[in-house]
Design an enzyme around this catalytic site. Structure first.
Site, PDB file in Angstrom:
ATOM      1  CE1 TYR A   1     -11.394  23.474 -21.971  1.00 33.41           C
ATOM      2  CE2 TYR A   1     -10.554  23.645 -19.720  1.00 33.41           C
ATOM      3  CZ  TYR A   1     -10.385  23.816 -21.081  1.00 33.41           C
ATOM      4  OH  TYR A   1      -9.205  24.331 -21.559  1.00 33.41           O
TER       5      TYR A   1
ATOM      6  CG  HIS B   1     -14.129  16.285 -25.021  1.00 33.26           C
ATOM      7  ND1 HIS B   1     -14.368  15.076 -25.644  1.00 33.26           N
ATOM      8  CD2 HIS B   1     -12.764  16.452 -25.066  1.00 33.26           C
ATOM      9  CE1 HIS B   1     -13.231  14.550 -26.043  1.00 33.26           C
ATOM     10  NE2 HIS B   1     -12.244  15.353 -25.704  1.00 33.26           N
TER      11      HIS B   1
ATOM     12  CG  ASN C   1      -5.262  14.964 -24.960  1.00 35.14           C
ATOM     13  OD1 ASN C   1      -6.473  14.815 -25.073  1.00 35.14           O
ATOM     14  ND2 ASN C   1      -4.556  15.680 -25.813  1.00 35.14           N
TER      15      ASN C   1
ATOM     16  CG  ASN D   1      -6.843  12.636 -28.240  1.00 40.10           C
ATOM     17  OD1 ASN D   1      -6.362  11.814 -29.020  1.00 40.10           O
ATOM     18  ND2 ASN D   1      -7.036  13.897 -28.577  1.00 40.10           N
TER      19      ASN D   1
END
Length: 250
Positions: free
Chosen positions: A14, A19, A66, A112
């Site tokens: 990631y 993000h 989240n 989120n």
């Protein structure tokens, strides 16, 4: 004491996602200022340092996006902090790439990570009145494309504006410590080219748009436009002959 939390997802897969721009900003602040080594605590990677005389705690939650509020809430309770001491850095779909905005309080905008933090801030005095630094990543254009877009890596063409933005945020972070949010935003806008920047680092000056040259025309049209009107006599023998030739009536 100031807590600066950069949001993202843990793991190398990631690391370069859109993000994870919050993690990227936290890493750049860490590199450009004196901080302790990263250590694992509060379900996060944390590092502490001093910026412009203010003690600063950098936090990168390792709970996945989240559940970011769990980590941040735990750190704040340990240090007896309030939402006024918190700055959260995260990605914003509704800002063009390279744009930055800071606001105290407000909604989650569907993010989120912010939803999770808002939920955990309800137990603190001041509730959701923490500072939110939104970093524009642009929008893919359709709602169904958002998930893959935010979890996709930045394109190579984005590196120019991304590196400039990360450097500007890190170099001017002392303004955040002094609560000079408007000055901070102005400084970032200047670094990014007065804020008039399109994706891919192409700058656009509104004044230049107003003075833009006319569209190019073909050489035939240009010749027609520059051609002088013929001087046709209105009286005399030549005029009479032309009237008969062209069938012109009086």
């Amino acid at each position: 004491m100031l807590l600066i939390a950069g949001l993202g997802n843990p793991g190398p897969q990631y690391a370069h996602n859109r993000h994870n721009i919050g993690f990227m900003a936290a890493d750049e602040i860490f590199r450009r200022h004196r901080f302790s080594n990263w250590q694992k605590k509060f379900q996060a990677e944390i590092a502490d340092g001093v910026i412009d005389g203010e003690k600063v705690l950098l936090v990168k939650p390792q709970t996945f996006m989240n559940l970011s509020g769990q980590s941040i809430g735990e750190a704040m309770r340990f240090y007896k902090m309030t939402p006024a001491d918190l700055v959260v850095i995260y990605d914003e779909l509704d800002l063009v790439p390279g744009k930055l905005r800071i606001k105290t309080g407000g909604g989650s905008g569907g993010h989120n990570g912010i939803k999770s933090i808002d939920a955990h801030m309800q137990s603190f005095p001041g509730g959701q009145n923490y500072r939110r630094m939104r970093l524009g990543i642009g929008h893919p254009g359709a709602k169904e494309l958002v998930h893959n877009y935010v979890l996709g890596d930045f394109a190579k063409a984005d590196n120019e504006w991304l590196d400039t933005l990360m450097g500007a945020v890190a170099d001017n972070v002392a303004m955040l410590a002094r609560r000079e949010d408007n000055s901070f935003m102005n400084r970032i806008a200047l670094a990014m080219g007065d804020g008039n920047q399109r994706p891919g680092g192409v700058k656009t000056d509104p004044a230049q748009l107003e003075k833009a040259p006319p569209k190019a025309q073909s050489h035939i049209r240009q010749a027609r436009q520059n051609q002088k009107k013929p001087n046709i006599p209105e009286s005399g023998p030549m005029a009479e002959m032309l009237k008969k030739l062209l069938g012109k009536k009086d």
